[in-house]
Design a protein around this motif. Sequence first.
Motif, mmCIF file in Angstrom:
data_model
loop_
_atom_site.group_PDB
_atom_site.id
_atom_site.type_symbol
_atom_site.label_atom_id
_atom_site.label_comp_id
_atom_site.label_asym_id
_atom_site.label_seq_id
_atom_site.Cartn_x
_atom_site.Cartn_y
_atom_site.Cartn_z
ATOM 1 N N HIS A 40 21.928 35.068 37.938
ATOM 2 C CA HIS A 40 23.273 34.317 37.754
ATOM 3 C C HIS A 40 24.063 35.144 38.892
ATOM 4 O O HIS A 40 23.743 35.908 39.498
ATOM 5 C CB HIS A 40 23.782 34.535 36.361
ATOM 6 N N HIS B 286 28.605 35.448 39.819
ATOM 7 C CA HIS B 286 30.206 35.254 39.575
ATOM 8 C C HIS B 286 30.812 34.818 40.536
ATOM 9 O O HIS B 286 30.704 35.546 41.721
ATOM 10 C CB HIS B 286 30.617 36.513 38.833
ATOM 11 N N SER C 125 33.970 44.762 35.339
ATOM 12 C CA SER C 125 34.119 43.631 35.958
ATOM 13 C C SER C 125 35.744 43.560 36.492
ATOM 14 O O SER C 125 36.419 43.419 35.649
ATOM 15 C CB SER C 125 33.870 42.359 35.429
ATOM 16 N N ALA D 166 34.506 38.838 33.937
ATOM 17 C CA ALA D 166 33.321 38.021 34.278
ATOM 18 C C ALA D 166 33.265 36.983 33.385
ATOM 19 O O ALA D 166 32.243 35.896 33.496
ATOM 20 C CB ALA D 166 32.032 38.908 34.748
ATOM 21 N N HIS D 167 33.547 37.214 32.125
ATOM 22 C CA HIS D 167 33.237 35.877 31.006
ATOM 23 C C HIS D 167 33.880 34.748 31.737
ATOM 24 O O HIS D 167 35.170 34.672 32.083
ATOM 25 C CB HIS D 167 33.737 36.545 29.853
ATOM 26 N N ARG E 65 30.508 32.695 35.142
ATOM 27 C CA ARG E 65 28.832 32.950 35.270
ATOM 28 C C ARG E 65 28.521 31.625 35.812
ATOM 29 O O ARG E 65 28.323 30.554 35.021
ATOM 30 C CB ARG E 65 28.439 33.561 33.813
#
Length: 117
Positions: free
Chosen positions: A46, A48, A103, A107-108, A111
């Motif tokens: 993945h 970001h 992060s 980052a939540h 993604r």
Amino acid sequence: MILAVSKANAEHYVWGQQCDGWHLLNLPSLSVIQERVPVGAGEVRHYHQQAQQFFFVLSGVAMLEVGGECTRLSRGQGCHVPAGVAHLLYNEGPEDLEFLVVSVPPAHGDRVPVADG
């Protein structure tokens, strides 16, 4: 009063059905998470869109793929992943992997999965 934070008092979550994460710091501009990945487990490739990340191994061995290049990280080693660069981390070692991921911004929710290829 300043309170020390640890896995014992941090917010816990499960990811990938068998991995653990603890939010040691969860601010709008900065996230610090301690994660545990059992042997043979890992995440999917993945990237970001906004977040850059720094992975730092506390124990075990991580295999980190960044932009198609793999590097092995052992205890006390880390690696930066710029925003927009596809990556994945997995544990191919003989013991649980514990690491910190920092992060900026968090980052939540940022993604984007990438198909294997």
